[in-house]
Design an enzyme around this catalytic site. Structure first.
Site, short mmCIF file in Angstrom:
data_model
loop_
_atom_site.label_atom_id
_atom_site.label_comp_id
_atom_site.label_asym_id
_atom_site.label_seq_id
_atom_site.Cartn_x
_atom_site.Cartn_y
_atom_site.Cartn_z
N HIS A 77 6.24 -0.48 -8.36
CA HIS A 77 4.83 -0.13 -8.41
C HIS A 77 4.48 0.91 -7.34
O HIS A 77 3.88 1.96 -7.62
CB HIS A 77 3.98 -1.39 -8.22
N GLU A 78 4.87 0.64 -6.11
CA GLU A 78 4.50 1.53 -5.01
C GLU A 78 5.24 2.87 -5.09
O GLU A 78 4.67 3.91 -4.73
CB GLU A 78 4.78 0.85 -3.66
N MET A 82 0.84 -1.19 0.00
CA MET A 82 0.00 0.00 0.00
C MET A 82 0.88 1.24 0.00
O MET A 82 1.80 1.37 0.82
CB MET A 82 -0.94 -0.01 1.22
#
Length: 925
Positions: free
Chosen positions: A356-357, A322
């Site tokens: 990605h994060e 996240m």
């Protein structure tokens, strides 16, 4: 929502010189100017003054002052907040989000009251749990264009699941269980931790204070400013105020973790946190993060805006990671890398998740979608940037070959009628949660990659830089992106006369060459606002190519009565590319109509569309088209690009599944694989053959499965025998080795079984101290797990292991047992959540269901424990979707379809599409 935008209104607050922005269509009304009976009923029986799911737009948060004190012994927390708000219209109530929080006090101060230190006025609090909202009733109307301060005291238990402010646990090497408190708010769970305006458009600044014991560390989005010592040995950490951001990006953690740190070239401190016994597994993540953050700053031409970035491995975590701004949380398997037990594919996974994060720090955090219907602007871009960033920073990982599978995976879902458009309405928390799927992530990334190929890399990069700079600290929607990509003028593009050479209608040199103009928005809305994937049907007739586009469908066939209706109104603007046998030139054409004709400049024996598989479409070659390509592959496959060979293998098997080709045509395509030199192409071909074998094996069609088993072992024996039991070679060589040896052992190939058993025996004799090559570790464990002694030993090691990568391999191996009582024990341990963590239950069910002995067992377990599973995981959660898909995707009969429909119909009545459809198998002889 995706095709009707109510507008983005800015009311200039003259004195404050700020914008009060809203996209909401329903304004706030004065308290009960309408019939009170038209409003919902609050939990205390009184009328609740707001009836919409979305918050009203008359009170805008500017700043949160948040204090939190978690107690890791009693597993609860007390907290308070002071929210600075701006009022745009007169109102007698303030609506916020709140879920499972006990509000103990609420007061309101005007800006003048605050200036003169006057106490706040008590507010009455009404709760409407159905919408996860509270109403603060003010004694007199709030005055437009003035600021107020809302103070709220509240408390709650630390959540048991994976959302909001929840508890997580881990075991030390000494066997002690320790607790930490961690947040996870996306998409709609910040309201579980503090009352807030929990919608992405309500961006604000946050000042956070956390009280803790001295043995713990507190982390949040920003660096710590100071620590105050309190009575009783408690400490209170104060953090810098954040930049303007959405509530779902707020994060704070209380733990006893250790870290390693480094500094980027621009001076950002990057730290990797993990539990103390796993600190030695953080070094690769630090190296990758420093390198990737430097890359993104240069690529986006925008510095990372915070002074620090923490990445932390959480023992209990629902998803992969996240992107909380400045404090990114990860599942341990997505961040930690253990050289002794992490394989080549593990390294690829860790690298891509970090990429990605970190991309989200710009796409999602700096620029956020206006509403969740466009979550693909966050997730699709982050998935796409994995490709760009990993290729640039770790070229040896050959990530562009992996990216093909990103697109192939979503095509399988998108070709079903139960798919959805990339951008679609989503209002309830469950509907919003369901948007986090392969369509938003993978299809979003794939159409961006197609657009980049269409526009050209330089223009595409300029367009996204403009998009990020224009909407920094703001919110955006689809059209904003298309506008930026259509007119990607930056300051450096302007001539001395103030003219930019970028034209909104000129998309690239390619289009100029074609003599065509194309609007990016016009083209891309055909990809974002309608579901599905196009099928390009090509028929060569001498020097002419006849083209036709239709909707590609799996599970509904041309002879089915509903097929024609499902084709109506579907039309894409497809940026086609193709090459021929007579030239290496890449030809381009935009197909905007159902049919078209192209003229070939010279005679050619074959034509191959979708060069390098950059386009998001399937190609079917009618007439002799497939035979000509198969002939070329058998004669000299290297005349076709490696990615084109992969694309052909993918398309031919997809067309078999759709009933457009017979299976023997697809098998003919695989004949050349014994001469294939590209590891990704070999892997793709083998994956389909292996899938077909397991399908026959599960359905107990023994004659076909046995014949296919002998065919695979005989046909691919030379390449299997060439594999060493080592970690040598490139990443793709190593992944091919893992796949081939796993297949050989799955097929009971005697030399494979013998070698794996020998290694397992030596490893057990060394009490687990022998270092087995990481790429074959899962294979060795799986063979060892077939004996009772080996299975029991692995289960003991699973509980003690400090490597999440190793635990994953052990759990997979344990799930391959042919003894149902052992599989049942695993499922019970997964439900209990101690030895096997609850976060791993979905993957365990999936692994067990893949085997013939476990398929029915896993499905029966889901049916019998469905109510308990819904208590552990939210209905729309990723875990529930994995559980359903993992235990049903192998089904291929109408009886099983009815069983699945019966189970889920009571829980997804509002969903037109089944939550996860069955794959349909059609075999043609």
């Amino acid at each position: 929502m995706f095709n009707i935008h109510t507008g983005f209104y800015c009311l200039a607050a003259i004195l404050l010189q700020i914008c009060v922005c809203s996209q909401f269509s329903v304004p706030s009304s004065h308290y009960f100017t309408e019939d009170p009976g038209a409003f919902p009923v609050a939990s205390n029986g009184e009328p609740f003054p707001w009836q919409e799911l979305r918050l009203p737009n008359v009170v805008i948060p500017l700043h949160y002052d948040l204090f939190v004190h978690p107690n890791l012994t009693s597993l609860d927390f007390v907290a308070s907040e002071k929210i600075e708000v701006l009022v745009s219209s007169a109102t007698q109530f303030i609506i916020l989000h709140s879920k499972d929080l006990e509000i103990t006090n609420a007061t309101l101060q005007s800006e003048e009251d605050s200036r003169y230190m006057k106490s706040g006025k008590e507010l009455k609090v009404l709760s409407y749990p159905a919408h996860q909202q509270i109403a603060l009733l003010v004694p007199e109307k709030l005055t437009p264009h003035l600021k107020y301060y809302v103070a709220i005291d509240f408390q709650a238990k630390l959540a048991d699941g994976f959302e909001g402010f929840y508890k997580s646990t881990y075991r030390t090497l000494g066997g002690e269980t320790r607790i930490l408190a961690v947040t996870d708010f996306e998409p709609t769970q910040a309201r579980m931790a503090f009352p807030c305006f929990d919608e992405p458009l309500f961006k604000a600044n946050f000042s956070i204070k956390i009280r803790r014991e001295s043995r713990h560390t507190a982390l949040s989005n920003m660096p710590k400013v100071k620590t105050i010592e309190l009575e009783g040995g408690l400490l209170e950490d104060h953090f810098e105020t954040t930049v303007k951001m959405s509530t779902y990006l707020v994060a704070y953690i209380v733990c006893d973790f250790h870290s390693v740190s480094g500094i980027t070239s621009s001076g950002v401190k990057v730290s990797i946190y993990a539990s103390p016994d796993k600190r030695n597994q953080t070094h690769y993540a630090l190296q990758a993060s420093l390198k990737l953050l430097d890359f993104y700053e240069k690529y986006f031409d925008i510095n990372y805006p915070l002074p620090k970035l923490d990445l932390i491995a959480i023992p209990d975590f629902a998803s992969g990671a996240m992107e909380n701004w400045g404090l990114i949380t990860y599942r341990e398997t997505s961040l930690l890398f253990d050289p002794k037990t992490s394989s080549a594919s593990d390294k690829l996974w860790v690298t891509k998740v970090i990429a990605h994060e970190l991309a989200h720090q710009w796409f999602g955090n700096l620029v956020t979608m206006e509403w969740w219907n466009d979550i693909w602007l966050n997730e699709g871009f982050a998935n796409y940037m994995e490709l760009i960033a990993v290729n640039a920073t770790y070229p040896e990982l050959q990530f562009d070959d992996h990216f093909l599978n990103v697109c192939f995976e979503v095509i399988t879902k998108d070709s079903l009628n139960s798919s959805r458009p990339i951008s679609k309405p989503a209002e309830t928390p469950t509907q919003i949660q369901e948007m986090f799927d392969e369509v938003s992530y993978n299809k979003g990334a794939c159409i961006l990659n197609m657009l980049k190929d269409f526009l050209g890399e330089e223009k595409f990069q300029k367009g996204i830089i403009q998009y990020l700079k224009k909407f920094s600290y703001r919110n955006a929607k689809n059209d904003d992106l298309w506008s930026s990509l259509s007119n990607s003028c930056l300051e450096s593009d302007f001539t001395s006369g103030g003219v930019c050479h970028s034209d909104p209608k000129m998309t690239s040199n390619m289009l100029t060459f074609l003599g065509e103009n194309a609007e990016v928005k016009e083209m891309m809305t055909t990809w974002t606002l309608q579901k599905g994937i196009p099928l390009l049907v090509v028929k060569q007739d001498g020097h002419s190519l006849r083209l036709q586009q239709e909707r590609f469908l799996q599970g509904v066939f041309q002879e089915d009565p509903e097929w024609r209706a499902l084709q109506e109104r579907y039309l894409w603007h497809i940026p086609l590319t193709y090459s021929t046998s007579s030239s290496n030139v890449i030809h381009r054409h935009i197909l905007k109509s159902k049919t078209d004709t192209l003229d070939l400049p010279e005679k050619t024996s074959w034509v191959k569309f979708n060069v390098d598989s950059n386009g998001y479409y399937i190609v079917h070659y009618e007439g002799h088209g497939w035979d000509q390509l198969i002939t070329q592959l058998n004669q000299n496959h290297t005349l076709l690009r490696p990615k084109d060979r992969i694309g052909l293998i993918h398309d031919v098997f997809q067309l078999v599944g759709a009933g457009r080709l017979t299976l023997d045509k697809a098998l003919d395509m695989t004949h050349y694989l014994q001469h294939e030199t590209s590891s990704p192409a070999l892997l793709k071909g083998l994956s389909y053959l292996e899938l077909f074998y397991h399908m026959m094996d599960r359905r107990n069609i023994s004659d076909i499965s046995e014949n296919l088993k002998h065919y695979l072992l005989q046909y691919f024996k030379p390449v299997i025998d060439r594999q060493s039991w080592s970690d040598e070679g490139s990443v793709w060589d190593r992944m091919l080795r893992s796949a081939l040896l796993k297949l050989a052992c799955d097929l009971n190939h005697a030399p494979c079984i013998q070698k794996a058993a020998e290694l397992f025996s030596q490893w057990m004799e060394s009490s687990g101290k022998l270092n087995i090559p990481t790429d074959v570790l899962k294979i060795v464990y799986s063979v060892g797990a077939q004996t009772t002694t080996g299975w029991n030993y692995l289960l003991e090691l699973y509980e003690l292991s400090m490597s999440s990568a190793e635990k994953n391999k052990i759990l997979y191996a344990l799930s391959t047992s042919k003894h149902q009582e052992k599989l049942q024990k695993l499922l019970e341990l997964g439900m209990e959540g101690k030895v096997i963590k609850t976060q791993d239950l979905a993957a365990l069910l999936h692994a067990i269901a893949r085997r013939p002995k476990g398929q029915q067992l896993a499905w029966d377990f889901v049916r019998e424990n469905w109510t308990h599973l819904l208590k552990k995981f939210d209905l729309g959660s990723f875990a529930i979707r994995i559980i359903i898909s993992g235990t049903t995707s192998h089904f291929s009969s109408k009886d099983k379809l009815q069983e699945v429909s019966k189970l889920v119909s009571n829980f997804w009545p509002q969903v037109i599409r089944p939550p996860l459809p069955l794959k349909v198998l059609r075999l043609q002889t």
